[in-house]
Design a protein around this motif. Structure first.
Motif, PDB file in Angstrom:
ATOM      1  N   VAL A 217     103.389 -58.319  82.741  1.00 15.02           N
ATOM      2  CA  VAL A 217     103.764 -57.429  81.643  1.00 15.02           C
ATOM      3  C   VAL A 217     105.259 -57.118  81.723  1.00 15.02           C
ATOM      4  CG1 VAL A 217     103.432 -55.151  80.607  1.00 15.02           C
ATOM      5  CG2 VAL A 217     101.474 -56.389  81.556  1.00 15.02           C
ATOM      6  N   LYS A 218     105.940 -57.254  80.610  1.00 13.88           N
ATOM      7  CA  LYS A 218     107.347 -56.876  80.501  1.00 13.88           C
ATOM      8  C   LYS A 218     107.477 -55.813  79.411  1.00 13.88           C
ATOM      9  CE  LYS A 218     109.073 -61.461  81.807  1.00 13.88           C
ATOM     10  NZ  LYS A 218     109.825 -62.656  81.331  1.00 13.88           N
ATOM     11  N   VAL A 219     108.041 -54.688  79.783  1.00 14.45           N
ATOM     12  CA  VAL A 219     108.298 -53.639  78.798  1.00 14.45           C
ATOM     13  C   VAL A 219     109.503 -54.046  77.961  1.00 14.45           C
ATOM     14  CG1 VAL A 219     108.982 -51.236  78.470  1.00 14.45           C
ATOM     15  CG2 VAL A 219     107.292 -51.828  80.216  1.00 14.45           C
ATOM     16  N   GLN A 220     109.345 -54.032  76.640  1.00  8.89           N
ATOM     17  CA  GLN A 220     110.422 -54.381  75.724  1.00  8.89           C
ATOM     18  C   GLN A 220     111.137 -53.143  75.186  1.00  8.89           C
ATOM     19  OE1 GLN A 220     110.695 -58.172  74.631  1.00  8.89           O
ATOM     20  NE2 GLN A 220     110.097 -57.711  76.725  1.00  8.89           N
ATOM     21  N   GLY A 221     110.441 -52.027  75.180  1.00  7.49           N
ATOM     22  CA  GLY A 221     111.048 -50.808  74.669  1.00  7.49           C
ATOM     23  C   GLY A 221     110.037 -49.676  74.608  1.00  7.49           C
ATOM     24  N   ARG A 222     110.527 -48.462  74.346  1.00  6.72           N
ATOM     25  CA  ARG A 222     109.694 -47.261  74.324  1.00  6.72           C
ATOM     26  C   ARG A 222     109.716 -46.640  72.930  1.00  6.72           C
ATOM     27  NH1 ARG A 222     110.868 -41.845  75.058  1.00  6.72           N
ATOM     28  NH2 ARG A 222     113.050 -42.340  75.609  1.00  6.72           N
ATOM     29  N   LEU A 223     108.550 -46.166  72.504  1.00  4.03           N
ATOM     30  CA  LEU A 223     108.445 -45.500  71.209  1.00  4.03           C
ATOM     31  C   LEU A 223     109.251 -44.201  71.205  1.00  4.03           C
ATOM     32  CD1 LEU A 223     106.884 -45.293  68.408  1.00  4.03           C
ATOM     33  CD2 LEU A 223     105.271 -43.851  69.655  1.00  4.03           C
ATOM     34  N   VAL A 224     110.127 -44.056  70.192  1.00  7.37           N
ATOM     35  CA  VAL A 224     110.887 -42.817  70.064  1.00  7.37           C
ATOM     36  C   VAL A 224     110.713 -42.157  68.702  1.00  7.37           C
ATOM     37  CG1 VAL A 224     112.636 -43.514  71.759  1.00  7.37           C
ATOM     38  CG2 VAL A 224     112.970 -44.063  69.329  1.00  7.37           C
ATOM     39  N   GLY A 225     110.072 -42.851  67.768  1.00  2.97           N
ATOM     40  CA  GLY A 225     109.894 -42.253  66.449  1.00  2.97           C
ATOM     41  C   GLY A 225     108.931 -43.046  65.611  1.00  2.97           C
ATOM     42  N   LEU A 226     108.539 -42.436  64.499  1.00  4.01           N
ATOM     43  CA  LEU A 226     107.560 -43.063  63.598  1.00  4.01           C
ATOM     44  C   LEU A 226     107.906 -42.687  62.168  1.00  4.01           C
ATOM     45  CD1 LEU A 226     103.779 -43.411  64.088  1.00  4.01           C
ATOM     46  CD2 LEU A 226     104.602 -42.276  62.023  1.00  4.01           C
ATOM     47  N   ILE A 227     107.763 -43.666  61.277  1.00  4.80           N
ATOM     48  CA  ILE A 227     108.023 -43.449  59.862  1.00  4.80           C
ATOM     49  C   ILE A 227     106.768 -43.843  59.104  1.00  4.80           C
ATOM     50  CG2 ILE A 227     109.426 -44.126  57.879  1.00  4.80           C
ATOM     51  CD1 ILE A 227     111.631 -44.820  59.909  1.00  4.80           C
ATOM     52  N   ARG A 228     106.318 -42.957  58.206  1.00  5.23           N
ATOM     53  CA  ARG A 228     105.101 -43.222  57.438  1.00  5.23           C
ATOM     54  C   ARG A 228     105.431 -43.086  55.954  1.00  5.23           C
ATOM     55  NH1 ARG A 228     100.531 -40.083  59.780  1.00  5.23           N
ATOM     56  NH2 ARG A 228     100.651 -41.834  61.237  1.00  5.23           N
ATOM     57  N   THR A 229     104.975 -44.066  55.179  1.00  3.18           N
ATOM     58  CA  THR A 229     105.176 -44.047  53.734  1.00  3.18           C
ATOM     59  C   THR A 229     103.849 -43.754  53.040  1.00  3.18           C
ATOM     60  OG1 THR A 229     106.943 -45.660  53.910  1.00  3.18           O
ATOM     61  CG2 THR A 229     105.963 -45.366  51.740  1.00  3.18           C
TER      62      THR A 229
END
Length: 230
Positions: A217-229
């Motif tokens: 497993v390689k971490v590519q990035g961390r969730l920092v926000g979410l946008i919902r339409t």
């Protein structure tokens, strides 16, 4: 759009079916793609089926039907397949533009990420999305992905949401991350570490937690926000 391994597997299946009239076995696929285990073939087959390139027929051995082919594979000679390596290219620099509450940052939406069974994130920019600068903090590179699936619904992440990811190679226990599994498949899950094991945990009881060795497993990035339409 297919990853290189997905394309190679589909090409191998087509070649063997053209020659023998039946698909190759999973062991033959594993050897042809130089994979260590058949679990990787299962993931690739599932990804090809989800994308509508093949169909598995129930209650029959080696029951794979090719439904359609990507552009180029149907041509026998002189083509250059448009494929993607398993790793993700770095996102281009974000652009700033004025917004009502200060500045919004234009982030590239790099494709779709599975919140369910791992699938490959598409490695090209589909469009840009404006993100409030305050969501990103003051440092780091960011990119966005469209969520496919419902395995993170209890974390408030729904199918069709846009998740904002800060690029980083590691994360803490409990963080929601983009994880690349065996350099082939990407997924959005909660990270749990236990010694040399890494668990990718769903936020939906309908999905099981998947456990891997830390070198898978390689971490590519961390969730920092979410946008919902809506």
């Amino acid at each position: 759009m297919l990853t290189k391994k997905q394309y190679d597997l589909l090409a191998f299946i087509k070649k063997r079916m053209d020659r023998d009239g039946i698909p190759p076995s999973f062991d033959e696929m594993k050897d042809a793609l130089d994979l260590r285990s058949k679990s990787g073939i299962h993931r690739l087959i599932t990804a090809l089926e989800e994308r509508g390139f093949i169909r598995r027929l129930a209650h029959r051995a080696r029951a794979i039907e090719i439904v359609r082919l990507p552009e180029g594979l149907a041509q026998e000679d002189g083509f250059a397949p448009r494929v993607i390596d398993g790793g993700r290219d770095r996102a281009p620099e974000a652009d700033l533009r004025p917004a009502a509450d200060g500045y919004a940052i234009e982030l590239p939406v790099m494709g779709r990420i599975a919140a369910g069974t791992p699938i490959s994130a598409i490695q090209e920019i589909s469009h840009n999305v404006a993100v409030p600068a305050g969501m990103l903090g003051s440092s780091g590179k960011h990119f966005a992905l469209e969520v496919k699936g419902d395995s993170m619904i209890e974390a408030g992440i729904n199918n069709g949401d846009i998740v904002v990811i800060r690029e980083q190679p590691d994360a803490s226990n409990g963080d929601i991350v983009v994880a690349l599994v065996e350099d082939e498949e990407a997924t959005l899950k909660r990270l749990r570490k236990n010694g040399s094991a890494i668990a990718l945990e769903a936020a939906n009881p309908a999905y099981e937690t998947r456990v891997y060795r830390d070198d898978q497993v390689k971490v590519q990035g961390r969730l920092v926000g979410l946008i919902r339409t809506y």
